[in-house]
Design a protein around this motif. Structure first.
Motif, short mmCIF file in Angstrom:
data_model
loop_
_atom_site.label_atom_id
_atom_site.label_comp_id
_atom_site.label_asym_id
_atom_site.label_seq_id
_atom_site.Cartn_x
_atom_site.Cartn_y
_atom_site.Cartn_z
N GLY A 48 -47.76 -11.35 -21.23
CA GLY A 48 -46.77 -10.60 -20.47
C GLY A 48 -45.35 -11.07 -20.77
O GLY A 48 -44.44 -10.24 -20.93
N LEU A 49 -45.16 -12.37 -20.86
CA LEU A 49 -43.83 -12.91 -21.17
C LEU A 49 -43.40 -12.52 -22.58
O LEU A 49 -42.27 -12.07 -22.79
N THR B 40 -44.52 -10.00 -24.42
CA THR B 40 -44.31 -8.57 -24.48
C THR B 40 -43.01 -8.18 -23.78
O THR B 40 -42.27 -7.33 -24.27
N GLY B 41 -42.75 -8.80 -22.64
CA GLY B 41 -41.52 -8.51 -21.92
C GLY B 41 -40.27 -8.89 -22.69
O GLY B 41 -39.27 -8.19 -22.64
N LEU B 42 -40.33 -10.01 -23.40
CA LEU B 42 -39.17 -10.44 -24.18
C LEU B 42 -39.00 -9.60 -25.44
O LEU B 42 -37.87 -9.35 -25.88
N LEU B 43 -40.12 -9.15 -26.04
CA LEU B 43 -40.02 -8.38 -27.28
C LEU B 43 -39.76 -6.90 -27.03
O LEU B 43 -39.15 -6.24 -27.87
N THR B 44 -40.23 -6.36 -25.93
CA THR B 44 -40.04 -4.94 -25.66
C THR B 44 -39.17 -4.78 -24.41
O THR B 44 -37.97 -4.86 -24.49
N PHE C 62 -42.40 -3.95 -18.53
CA PHE C 62 -43.71 -3.73 -19.13
C PHE C 62 -44.47 -5.05 -19.24
O PHE C 62 -45.68 -5.10 -18.97
N GLY C 63 -43.79 -6.12 -19.60
CA GLY C 63 -44.44 -7.43 -19.65
C GLY C 63 -44.88 -7.89 -18.28
O GLY C 63 -45.97 -8.45 -18.12
N LEU C 64 -44.04 -7.65 -17.26
CA LEU C 64 -44.41 -7.99 -15.90
C LEU C 64 -45.63 -7.19 -15.45
O LEU C 64 -46.53 -7.72 -14.80
N PHE C 65 -45.66 -5.93 -15.83
CA PHE C 65 -46.81 -5.09 -15.50
C PHE C 65 -48.09 -5.63 -16.15
O PHE C 65 -49.14 -5.70 -15.50
N LEU C 66 -48.02 -6.03 -17.41
CA LEU C 66 -49.20 -6.61 -18.08
C LEU C 66 -49.67 -7.88 -17.37
O LEU C 66 -50.87 -8.09 -17.20
N TRP C 67 -48.73 -8.72 -16.98
CA TRP C 67 -49.09 -9.95 -16.30
C TRP C 67 -49.72 -9.66 -14.95
O TRP C 67 -50.71 -10.29 -14.57
#
Length: 158
Positions: A105-106, A108-112, A116-121
């Protein structure tokens, strides 16, 4: 560190995680239940934000409690709840979901995009909590069946 100190530290961390998670969960549920209804004057945005942040706190609190339950299995320590081998594997998988979900999540959140990264986490945390809940229900069922078998054996005089 000696095994007694190690066991004490794991138990203390576990207690803090589970108790904090339980207290925050109850507090969030209480605040949701006592939240006044939205008036027609446009309180909807503030109410929606409070539900959004409250839901995030709820998921993180339940996730922290679940991580506290899975902690001894992750560290390979003895567990007072006496989980069997398969239950410990499931708890290790749940712990992996907590940790890997955070890292993915981190990243993905930093790259996109950070939401969205928070949602994945949060999704990984919810899945991990479901696994921990299923393992706890499984263990509770085992304890219930064992007690029932002992009760029946005691009544039959064996």
């Amino acid at each position: 560190m000696t095994t007694d100190k190690h066991r004490y530290v794991v138990a203390a961390i576990r207690a803090v995680l589970v108790l904090t998670g339980a207290v925050v969960t109850v507090a969030v549920l209480y605040s949701f239940s006592t939240m006044p209804t939205a008036s027609g004057s446009g309180d909807g945005f503030v109410r929606g934000l409070s539900y959004l942040f409250g839901s995030v706190f709820f998921v993180l609190a339940v996730g922290g409690a679940g991580l506290g339950i899975a902690l001894p299995s992750l560290l390979g320590a003895e567990d007072t709840l006496a989980f069997d081998r398969w239950q410990r594997r499931c708890l290790q998988g749940a712990g992996g979901l907590f940790v890997v979900g955070f890292v993915v999540g981190l990243a993905t959140g930093l790259l996109t995009q950070l939401p969205f990264g928070l949602f994945l986490w949060l999704v990984a945390t919810i899945l991990a909590v479901l696994v921990v809940s299923c393992v706890l229900i499984w263990r509770l069922f085992e304890v219930f069946v064992t007690a029932l078998v002992r009760l029946i054996a005691a009544e039959s005089g064996e």
